[in-house]
Design a protein around this motif. Structure first.
Motif, PDB file in Angstrom:
ATOM      1  N   ALA A 120      -4.536  11.157  -4.763  1.00 58.14           N
ATOM      2  CA  ALA A 120      -3.815   9.933  -4.021  1.00 58.14           C
ATOM      3  C   ALA A 120      -4.585   9.394  -2.763  1.00 58.14           C
ATOM      4  N   ARG A 121      -4.788   8.512  -2.389  1.00 61.22           N
ATOM      5  CA  ARG A 121      -5.388   7.908  -1.428  1.00 61.22           C
ATOM      6  C   ARG A 121      -6.675   8.627  -0.875  1.00 61.22           C
ATOM      7  N   VAL A 122      -7.273   9.367  -1.904  1.00 69.11           N
ATOM      8  CA  VAL A 122      -8.492  10.034  -1.618  1.00 69.11           C
ATOM      9  C   VAL A 122      -9.572   9.553  -2.875  1.00 69.11           C
TER      10      VAL A 122
END
Length: 259
Positions: A73-75
């Motif tokens: 997530a968010r990467v």
């Protein structure tokens, strides 16, 4: 054989998502996407491959399941370390051949075969059935009939080794077939036994495996399998061992020794 890279093209995938997974997988294995690197975003990959978002997501799921990628997530989607890759997966092994293999890869394949196949041959000598022996003999006969540099010869060689694993009665031995297939395919394409002496040696020692399993001689079955694997390694290095035919094993009636 030196440490040069040898590329062995494999069969193309049939579905869109499988072909995208193969393409990305080969790029990862070849180092075009390094360990810890983040893949391009979905929009860029969709444009690159000309596929829909669902197809791309299915491709990524495939690579995640094989240990090559992880999603954070968010990467984004990140390449996993090599130690996490499932090297027993048929596709991962095939993609290594696509990406290019070197002596280290061939040696690693040979070592895992040496750890498993001689034991499989010994177990086959103890547990083989008449059906198993018939399959081994069919494969041996196919090897004798086909040209050494033909695909049919390689297929017969593979069928014989798979039959040994099956005759062992061990489910884990049978599942090692993908490793055996990759090793034999690489061996065949790099150094098929085309010289008459080399062909004779290959046929002799494969016949020893079949005879030993037929006679229930676990020790000889294991020894012959070790020789076959080592001889394949030597052919990769440009050295073929010549050996005088040994005394034939005594014939024996095939018995079903399964419990």
């Amino acid at each position: 054989m030196t440490s040069r890279i040898v590329i062995i093209p494999t069969r193309r995938a049939h579905s869109n998502h499988a072909e995208v997974a193969r393409s990305i997988g080969v790029d990862i294995i070849a180092g075009r996407y390094a360990e810890g690197a983040r893949l391009p975003g979905d929009a860029e990959l969709i444009a690159m491959f000309g596929v829909s978002r669902p197809v791309l997501r299915e491709s990524v799921k495939t690579l995640v399941a094989k240990g090559l990628l992880t999603t954070k997530a968010r990467v984004g989607t990140v390449v996993r370390e090599r130690a996490a890759w499932n090297m027993f997966d048929a596709d991962v092994l095939a993609w290594h051949l696509d990406a290019g293999i070197d002596k280290r890869f061939l040696d690693d394949l040979a070592e895992i075969r040496l750890a498993v196949e001689p034991r499989a041959a010994a177990l086959a000598a103890a547990h083989r059935s008449e059906k198993d022996i018939a399959e081994l003999r069919r494969s041996m006969e196919r090897m004798r009939l086909e040209a050494s540099d033909s695909v049919s010869f390689a297929d017969a060689d593979l069928a014989l080794h798979v039959a040994v694993a099956r005759a062992s009665g061990n489910l884990f031995m049978r599942s090692i077939g993908h490793v055996i297939e990759a090793a034999l395919r690489a061996s065949f394409l790099l150094s098929a036994p085309v010289e008459p002496e080399d062909r004779d040696t290959v046929l002799l020692w494969h016949q020893k495996i079949v005879d030993a399993i037929t006679c229930g001689d676990a020790g000889m079955a294991s020894e012959a399998m070790v020789y076959v694997i080592h001889n394949g390694m030597r052919r990769h290095e440009g050295t073929v061992i010549e050996t005088a035919p040994a005394e034939p094993l005594p014939s024996a009636k095939v018995e079903n020794k399964r419990d």
